[in-house]
Design an enzyme around this catalytic site. Structure first.
Site, PDB file in Angstrom:
ATOM      1  N   LYS A  44       0.814  -1.213   0.000  1.00 33.91           N
ATOM      2  CA  LYS A  44       0.000   0.000   0.000  1.00 33.91           C
ATOM      3  C   LYS A  44       0.850   1.268   0.000  1.00 33.91           C
ATOM      4  O   LYS A  44       0.478   2.264  -0.626  1.00 33.91           O
ATOM      5  CB  LYS A  44      -0.944   0.013   1.196  1.00 33.91           C
ATOM      6  CG  LYS A  44      -0.291   0.050   2.560  1.00 33.91           C
ATOM      7  CD  LYS A  44      -1.333  -0.067   3.652  1.00 33.91           C
ATOM      8  CE  LYS A  44      -0.723  -0.116   5.049  1.00 33.91           C
ATOM      9  NZ  LYS A  44      -0.139   1.147   5.469  1.00 33.91           N
ATOM     10  N   THR A  45       2.007   1.237   0.687  1.00 34.03           N
ATOM     11  CA  THR A  45       2.865   2.425   0.702  1.00 34.03           C
ATOM     12  C   THR A  45       3.374   2.724  -0.704  1.00 34.03           C
ATOM     13  O   THR A  45       3.464   3.882  -1.125  1.00 34.03           O
ATOM     14  CB  THR A  45       4.044   2.223   1.663  1.00 34.03           C
ATOM     15  OG1 THR A  45       3.541   1.906   2.965  1.00 34.03           O
ATOM     16  CG2 THR A  45       4.892   3.481   1.749  1.00 34.03           C
ATOM     17  N   ASP A 232      -3.679   7.250   5.129  1.00 34.55           N
ATOM     18  CA  ASP A 232      -3.271   5.855   5.330  1.00 34.55           C
ATOM     19  C   ASP A 232      -3.936   5.308   6.592  1.00 34.55           C
ATOM     20  O   ASP A 232      -4.297   6.071   7.495  1.00 34.55           O
ATOM     21  CB  ASP A 232      -1.746   5.798   5.461  1.00 34.55           C
ATOM     22  CG  ASP A 232      -1.204   4.385   5.342  1.00 34.55           C
ATOM     23  OD1 ASP A 232      -1.971   3.485   4.949  1.00 34.55           O
ATOM     24  OD2 ASP A 232      -0.021   4.187   5.641  1.00 34.55           O
ATOM     25  N   GLU A 233      -4.077   3.986   6.668  1.00 36.74           N
ATOM     26  CA  GLU A 233      -4.649   3.303   7.842  1.00 36.74           C
ATOM     27  C   GLU A 233      -6.001   3.910   8.244  1.00 36.74           C
ATOM     28  O   GLU A 233      -6.259   4.200   9.415  1.00 36.74           O
ATOM     29  CB  GLU A 233      -3.674   3.371   9.035  1.00 36.74           C
ATOM     30  CG  GLU A 233      -2.290   2.795   8.753  1.00 36.74           C
ATOM     31  CD  GLU A 233      -2.279   1.280   8.651  1.00 36.74           C
ATOM     32  OE1 GLU A 233      -3.362   0.663   8.709  1.00 36.74           O
ATOM     33  OE2 GLU A 233      -1.182   0.713   8.513  1.00 36.74           O
ATOM     34  N   GLN A 288      -7.984  -5.172   9.732  1.00 41.31           N
ATOM     35  CA  GLN A 288      -6.894  -4.803  10.631  1.00 41.31           C
ATOM     36  C   GLN A 288      -7.280  -3.656  11.563  1.00 41.31           C
ATOM     37  O   GLN A 288      -6.415  -2.949  12.082  1.00 41.31           O
ATOM     38  CB  GLN A 288      -5.650  -4.426   9.820  1.00 41.31           C
ATOM     39  CG  GLN A 288      -5.112  -5.568   8.980  1.00 41.31           C
ATOM     40  CD  GLN A 288      -3.817  -5.206   8.288  1.00 41.31           C
ATOM     41  OE1 GLN A 288      -2.779  -4.992   8.914  1.00 41.31           O
ATOM     42  NE2 GLN A 288      -3.859  -5.145   6.962  1.00 41.31           N
ATOM     43  N   ARG A 666       2.020 -10.729  10.305  1.00 42.09           N
ATOM     44  CA  ARG A 666       3.328 -10.083  10.508  1.00 42.09           C
ATOM     45  C   ARG A 666       4.455 -11.025  10.093  1.00 42.09           C
ATOM     46  O   ARG A 666       5.603 -10.601   9.925  1.00 42.09           O
ATOM     47  CB  ARG A 666       3.547  -9.707  11.968  1.00 42.09           C
ATOM     48  CG  ARG A 666       2.565  -8.731  12.611  1.00 42.09           C
ATOM     49  CD  ARG A 666       2.353  -7.498  11.819  1.00 42.09           C
ATOM     50  NE  ARG A 666       1.157  -7.637  10.975  1.00 42.09           N
ATOM     51  CZ  ARG A 666       0.835  -6.809   9.992  1.00 42.09           C
ATOM     52  NH1 ARG A 666       1.616  -5.792   9.705  1.00 42.09           N
ATOM     53  NH2 ARG A 666      -0.254  -6.991   9.281  1.00 42.09           N
TER      54      ARG A 666
END
Length: 874
Positions: A44-45, A232-233, A288, A666
């Site tokens: 995504k970044t 973001d997020e 998430q 993770r």
């Protein structure tokens, strides 16, 4: 308008090259609203940074018209660095920052419009709790059970909902004395912040929302400035953050445009005279969303298409981090949540190794397994920094730390006392705050007698009372200490401190650059930047801090102390001085206020140092946003994961499942899931049940192992094969076999967890001496390694060495009644006599003297025992 040359240099770049179809679609989309549902590890970044670069490269936006918001300084720095790599100088002028950083930047410019100093102080959570503690004590409300932490949490929740003290007063149940007391504390807390020209962390966002709603012309400045906003997020946003984004993307009405005291670029104005709202891009994953306890509202992302009708939705499902087995487990778990947008993570990396499951008898068994696996992975080339251990609660670290220390495994527990939370650092920062903001009474009181200079609580109270009576600041009261009738020693101490602070203030103000012309809000970046006086020289923050520490004697006192801890405290002050020097090198025109702002916005996640050679121990919440080659998720048990408190909260179990999902994703190469059959909590041993989440993972994805440990009377472990068949013979040490040599005969296994199966028993020849569980555990590991190398014919897996005890059932002796004098038989320890039974219900413990191994304590509910009748004892 002629574009600067730097744009021409990047005009031929293709910022969609190498992107998968979903990523490319997200980068190329042009429209009012875009939701990018980005699964874990889906890049995504990269999508965000390439979208920004594409907008600038295609000349659809100037860098200064782009606002990108993240949740941590670390993430913002990474995004800024990536854009700079793509565009070079063309990226200058963008706002890439956290919510709080962006809001502080706005408030520093606009604070004077609603009565605040531009140098206002920002209180962190510790400062807020300390102030609330003082207020509760001052109002004599301790008896009502109000605690600083509880009050601070409630105030934070209200502010995140944009509810101020007056709004709360209109809805509070004032017939309830606790609500009435809370309102009194809340009101006093608000007054104290206002008097100190201070904001707490929750104010930073809420005050900007209030500012925009109260002053439409100020809101229009930023609405017209930012034409592309990227968040973001987004699943972690609370109501205040959601409201801020709504305000920034709101169209500017024709009336505000017509009344504006500044000019708009003609291309920005629509036919009706308004300015359309900014284009909004949000990136997130409802799977998430794990911060509901901090006010995050999952509805913000789930209902995005309702808030922005016609929004484009792009799913990013290809994962570039983990193996397929790990992703398949994550997909299986999260699919049990229903209020979500369906997606399936997949990867081209390959299947990878199976997930390793482990069942220990106790938390210490679990910790021993983890330590041994870490040592084995390290021997195979895994760096310690490549491994992490996750847990649901901080209380689970004790057993892990004990074993790691014993084994010499370097580790760090994330979430401990951070650098800026240490007492001596907070003292030094408080000195700097009093220089920047003379109205901050809390900071001034903190350093009034630090180091000790004879100014006690009575003197402090007199100064405070004088300030209140005379309607002056606490700092002014110090300057007038001669009027209060203090003794010469106290009066001199106060005036000396006041003089030091005044001189430091003059140092800070000399040459300070005042940003009041708002030129950086000009919508035309081609315009020449405001000229700056080359002779203006800002006093370095390090010079101010060095002056304060030397003149007050703070540093000298620490260095001359005989307390060994004071030496470490002095080193911390030296480190802070080094930080201020680095700040000045990186920011030649950076002022004291700039430095204090930067320090106050340091987030917990920004303290993570991925270069240190240590195993990281952290809660699952802290793990968000990180990744490791090997991950251990511990305590996968009912009551821990999901946590018992979640059962009483709406959506609690679903959020706990998302937390488990975050932990799973993770891991890049190896994932371990561990649990224990018993847990010791608050001095009591209780039966632990396997988490329902284990049942949701397909059995063929996990290779289960089990502990060879058994609790002893000294709280340690002794080797045993849990519930393994012994060929019909009685078990016990000394008389019959119990562990280590392998039998090829299949046996059944009474299970604990999910995914059953048969396995071979483990036994050893009779021996007069019991070896330690550590020795036998290591022998078992060597045997596994030998089997993997093919040295034992006919064995191609570890299944025959570690009986699979995960079948969804737990041995349950709940109906077994024992009393003093009863004879029992234990699977491993043989026969013995019950000396006593203590505890009640599931916590009943039998105190037994065994014929061959002596005294033991057994948890009756799950111990592998049977009661012998009279005929068997004859």
């Amino acid at each position: 308008m002629t574009l600067p040359p730097l744009f021409e240099e990047s005009a031929s770049d293709d910022f969609t090259a190498g992107l998968n179809p979903g990523q490319k679609r997200a980068v190329e989309y042009r429209g009012p609203a875009l939701l990018i549902v980005a699964g874990a590890g889906s890049g995504k970044t990269r999508v965000l940074t390439h979208r920004i670069a594409s907008l600038i490269q295609s000349r659809e936006a100037w860098p200064s018209q782009i606002l990108a918001i993240t949740f941590t300084n670390k993430a913002a720095a990474e995004m800024r660095e990536r854009v700079e790599q793509l565009l070079g100088q063309a990226s200058e002028g963008m706002w890439i920052s956290t919510f709080h950083s962006a809001c502080v930047r706005i408030l520093r410019r606009e604070a004077e419009r609603f009565g605040y100093l531009k140098s206002f102080t920002i209180y962190d959570s510790a400062d807020s709790r300390a102030l609330i503690k003082r207020i509760i004590k001052g109002l004599d409300l301790d008896h009502l059970g109000l605690t600083p932490a509880g009050v601070a949490s409630r105030i934070s929740g209200l502010k995140n909902e944009l509810t101020d003290v007056d709004a709360f007063a209109r809805t509070a149940n004032l017939s309830d004395p606790r609500d009435q007391a809370f309102l009194e504390v809340f009101r006093k807390y608000t007054q104290e912040l206002n008097r100190a020209h201070a904001f707490d962390f929750d104010d930073l966002i809420g005050q900007v929302v209030y500012l925009f709603r109260s002053f439409p012309e100020i809101a229009a400045l930023y609405q017209r400035r930012f034409r592309h906003i990227l968040v973001d997020e987004y699943q972690d946003t609370n109501h205040a953050q959601y409201a801020l984004i709504r305000e920034l993307t709101r169209p500017v009405s024709p009336e505000v445009v017509a009344a504006a005291a500044f000019e708009y670029a003609p291309r920005d104005i629509a036919a009706d005279g308004s300015i359309p709202g900014a284009s909004l891009t949000v990136v997130g994953d409802s799977d998430q969303s794990i911060y509901a306890f901090r006010g995050a509202d999952i509805r913000n992302i789930v209902e995005f298409e309702k808030d922005y009708p016609g929004a484009e939705v792009v799913l990013l499902e290809q994962n570039y981090r983990s193996t397929q087995n790990i992703l398949s487990a994550a997909n299986a778990v999260i699919s049990n949540n229903f209020d979500r947008k369906e997606k399936k993570l997949w990867t081209a990396i390959g299947e990878g190794e199976k997930i390793t499951g482990f069942t220990g008898y106790s938390g210490h068994d679990e910790a021993r397994f983890i330590a041994d696996e870490i040592n084995e992975l390290h021997n195979k080339g895994f760096g310690y920094r490549d491994m992490a251990v996750f847990y649901r609660t901080n209380a689970q670290t004790r057993a892990l730390e004990e074993i790691f220390i014993r084994e010499g495994i370097p580790y760090r527990v994330l979430g401990g006392t951070k650098f800026y939370e240490r007492a001596e650092i907070k003292d030094a920062i408080a000195y700097l705050i009093t220089v920047a903001n003379p109205y901050d009474e809390y900071a001034l009181r903190r350093i009034l007698n630090a180091p000790k200079r004879g100014i006690g609580p009575m003197t402090e109270a007199q100064l405070s009372g004088f300030a209140e009576d005379q309607q002056v600041s606490f700092r002014d009261a110090m300057r007038r200490a001669g009027e209060l009738g203090f003794g010469p020693k106290v009066r001199t101490a106060i005036l000396n401190l006041s003089g030091i602070l005044d001189h430091a203030t003059s140092m800070a103000l000399s040459g300070e650059v005042v940003d009041d012309d708002r030129d950086d809000l000009n919508p035309d970046p081609a315009a020449a930047p405001p000229a700056q006086d080359a002779n203006v020289k800002v006093t370095p923050v390090s010079d101010i801090l060095d002056y304060l520490m030397k003149q007050t004697g703070y540093l000298e006192l620490l260095r001359n102390s005989k307390d060994p801890q004071d030496e470490a405290r002095a080193e911390n002050i030296d480190e802070l001085l080094a930080v201020t020097k680095e700040f000045s090198r990186n920011n030649p025109t950076g002022t004291l206020v700039d430095f204090l702002t930067e320090v106050s916005l340091v987030a917990a996640a920004d303290d993570l140092d991925s270069t240190s050679g240590t195993v990281s121990l952290m809660t699952l919440h802290t793990a968000k946003g990180l990744e490791y080659r090997a991950v251990f998720i511990t305590g996968v048990e009912e009551g821990l994961l999901p946590h018992q408190m979640s059962a009483d909260e709406a959506g609690g179990p679903s959020e706990e499942r998302r937390l488990f999902y975050v932990g799973i994703t993770r891991a890049r190469e190896k994932l371990y899931l561990s649990l224990a059959m018993t847990r010791s909590q608050y001095g009591e041993v209780s039966v632990a049940m396997p988490s329902r989440f284990l049942q949701e993972i397909p059995a063929d994805l996990i290779a289960w192992r089990q502990s060879p440990g058994m609790v002893t009377s000294r709280g340690g472990t002794q080797p045993r094969a849990l519930n393994a068949q012994r060929g019909g013979q009685g078990s016990g040490f000394g008389g019959s076999n119990s562990y280590a040599r392998r039998s090829t005969e299949p046996t059944s296994s009474v299970g604990f967890g999910a995914g059953g199966g048969s396995s071979a028993a483990v036994s050893e020849p009779a021996s007069g001496n019991m070896r330690s569980s550590l020795d036998k555990w290591r022998e078992a590991k060597k045997a596994r390694a030998a089997a993997a190398r093919g040295e034992l014919p006919g064995e191609s897996s570890t299944a025959s060495l570690f009986p699979n005890t995960i079948t969804g059932q737990v041995r349950d002796n709940g109906d077994l009644e024992l009393q003093r004098g009863d004879r029992i038989r234990h699977t491993d320890f043989g026969e013995g006599r019950v000396d006593d039974v203590t505890g009640v219900g599931t916590k009943r413990i039998a105190h037994v003297t065994f014929d061959q191994v002596g005294n033991k304590k057994l948890l009756i509910k799950i111990a592998p025992i049977e009661k012998l009748d009279d005929s068997e004892t004859e």
